[in-house]
Design an enzyme around this catalytic site. Structure first.
Site: not given
Lengths: 166, 95
Positions: A40, A83
């Site tokens: 991701s 993230k």
């Protein structure tokens, strides 16, 4: 003979406890080495890259927009996710996918941050589970250690258009 | 606290993940607590800044469990983990 052995064993135990406490404090308050997995955050961080994260920023509340952070997963407290911070509290963020025609925006609530992976097409992030409380942030990634040909500070986000200026 | 990361708040756990409860003054009348979250409420209903204001709380924000009151000495006691009967969840998810 037995007393010597016992004495050595207790001293060894004492050293282990001391080093254990120091290591725990270091990991909790200073920083540590983290192995990342998952697609991701590509291309910034690839699967099984090793990075160094520091925890001082979170304690002094100076996490900035654009930082890559390690966060306790909101749905599974035992796992961590990695993230990029797209918006801080009060910021306006785009909640719709880039492919949607109609864009929807919302404001990040107080005490929360909006996280997105760099690989927008293959990332479950705040677009999925909503804004994340600031208290779940564990550390900020400042340095990539492995692979060696990519050693150094992390690049800026490839998705600059996701940052909405006020 | 989910609204203010510098602050710690102390509340009672009313429901765990999977339970459905009736809320007091929340935007939805009935809430199913999502996975990895808990529902907390203060004992003084209506005068408490709790899940009825900010919704279910992620377990990662849990800091510690309060077991005893130490001060003032006349309030020295062990805190009982009891659930008020009117706040019991409507449907408990069986493990």
């Amino acid at each position: 003979m037995l007393r010597n052995g016992l004495g050595k064993a207790f001293r060894f135990l004492g050293y282990t406890v001391q080093y254990g406490c120091i290591a725990h404090c270091a990991f909790e308050y200073l920083g540590g080495i983290v192995v990342c997995s998952g697609p991701s955050m590509e291309p910034t961080i690839q699967n099984s890259d090793i990075v160094f994260s520091e925890n001082l920023s979170r304690h002094f509340y100076c996490i900035r927009k654009g930082d890559i952070v390690i966060v306790k997963s909101p749905n599974d407290p035992k796992s961590n996710i990695c993230k990029r911070v797209i918006g801080l509290e009060g910021d306006k963020v785009c909640t719709s996918n880039p492919s949607d025609f109609l864009k929807s925006h919302s404001y990040v609530p107080k005490g929360h941050v909006w996280l997105e992976g760099d690989n927008l097409r293959n990332s479950t992030d705040s677009r999925c589970y909503g804004p994340v409380p600031y208290g779940l942030i564990r550390g900020r990634i400042c340095l990539k250690i492995w692979p060696l040909n990519d050693f150094g500070f992390l690049r800026a986000s490839p998705n600059g258009h996701r940052f909405l200026d006020d | 606290s989910p609204r203010n990361p510098e602050q710690k708040i102390i509340k009672r756990v009313i429901a765990l993940e999977g339970d459905i409860i009736k809320t007091i003054g929340y935007k939805k009348k009935y809430v199913k607590v999502p996975h990895g979250h808990i529902w907390v409420e203060g004992d003084h209903h209506g005068h408490s800044f709790d899940s009825n204001a900010f919704g279910p709380v992620s377990l990662g924000l849990l800091h510690a469990r309060a077991t005893h009151i130490l001060w003032p000495p006349q309030r020295w006691q062990k805190l009982q983990p009891t659930l008020p009967p009117e706040r019991k969840p409507l449907h408990r998810e069986q493990e």
